[in-house]
Design an enzyme around this catalytic site. Sequence first.
Site, PDB file in Angstrom:
ATOM      1  N   GLU A 152      40.384 -10.260  35.489  1.00 19.28           N
ATOM      2  CA  GLU A 152      39.818 -11.538  35.909  1.00 19.28           C
ATOM      3  C   GLU A 152      39.022 -11.258  37.180  1.00 19.28           C
ATOM      4  OE1 GLU A 152      41.241 -16.074  37.109  1.00 19.28           O
ATOM      5  OE2 GLU A 152      42.731 -14.474  36.883  1.00 19.28           O
ATOM      6  N   GLU A 234      38.478 -24.691  42.239  1.00 21.74           N
ATOM      7  CA  GLU A 234      39.928 -24.748  42.152  1.00 21.74           C
ATOM      8  C   GLU A 234      40.435 -25.608  43.303  1.00 21.74           C
ATOM      9  OE1 GLU A 234      41.427 -20.685  40.047  1.00 21.74           O
ATOM     10  OE2 GLU A 234      41.029 -20.552  42.179  1.00 21.74           O
TER      11      GLU A 234
END
Length: 391
Positions: A152, A234
């Site tokens: 990621e 986020e």
Amino acid sequence: MKARIALAAAAVAAAVVGGGIMLSGPASAVETTLCDQYASTKVQGGEYIVQNNRWGTGAAQCIDVSDDGFTITQQDGVNSGGAPTAYPSLVWGCHYNNCTNNFSPIKASSTEFIGLGSKASLKYVSGGVWNASYDIWFDPTARKDGQNTGAELMVWANHSGGASPVGSKVGTVTTAGGTWDVWYGNTGWNVISYVRTSAASSVDFKVTDFYNDAVQRGYAQSSWYLTSIQAGFEPWSGGKGLGISGFAVTKGTSGSTPVVTTAAPTVPAATPTATTTTPPTTTAPSTGTGTGSATCTATYKVSQSWGSGFIGEVTVKNTGATTSKNWKVSWTWPASQKVVSSWNATSAQSGTKATATSLNYNGAVASNGTTQFGMQVDGASTTPKLSCSAA
């Protein structure tokens, strides 16, 4: 890929980019509001997906969607630590088998991967705890569904309120028009986060700007497949008003060369408990001679270390008058160090004596030109004296 799973560690989101030819067609007029937990809608004729992706809280979240972005209009969740509440984002590629038009995962060693990137403009708010980040996912297979298990890769353009990535800081790099702190952690897959040291209100860069660095550090492999490029926010709290516009995935014909890795490095299974960044230590260049007029030097530095091992990087320079055909670097470890894996070279070791030799694609180095290789080593960090020979 954070929807439909719960992570124990702080979640993340990566970035990429590059100038060039737009992959999308003419934008279609889209104006809608998404409030359901995993609600999504396709925009620009299916070239991109916008997703609410509220995966870390039961509290309400809504986003207003436009042709090329969205704005968070409600964000009631509050997480005081650990994972964020959500990752509202735009997606190019596949997210749990929800795929954009005609997408197939792209191998990181392919020519299609060169120049692939993205760009976007970002709108921020004061207060709250959040990041503005890209999330780029890689898997060892051409996966379209489920959780990726390779890497990621996150790029943080900005963050607020003490938000920090998974793992520990392992270095700093200058690339893609800025300076970035590099973080590494492992949550069942490698998480490599590039955090801009000064906030950026827009991004435009290539995936290889960051992925090449991750490969050189031993955290990713060129045999893996890119499965999605995602961009958004986020929020841990206070995310209302954050917005992104002008999102596009781009493809250019020039840029970084493909990442090529052989003897792919094996990365520690978990984040080292006491990770430190060793200041670059460089050996004095050592010169060797081969046949003809080919000569070379090799310089060495430690780019990262932890309690039981380290990453060493070597630059080979052709100091001769003609292009080399091949090169070889030799050294002797002072103690029980052992090369676990290497990239951009074939390594061998017998006792404390070790060698690295060129591969078929990097043996030819022009006069005054350079090439690099790296290695992951078990044992205490050290700086051996290198000997270089070329032909």
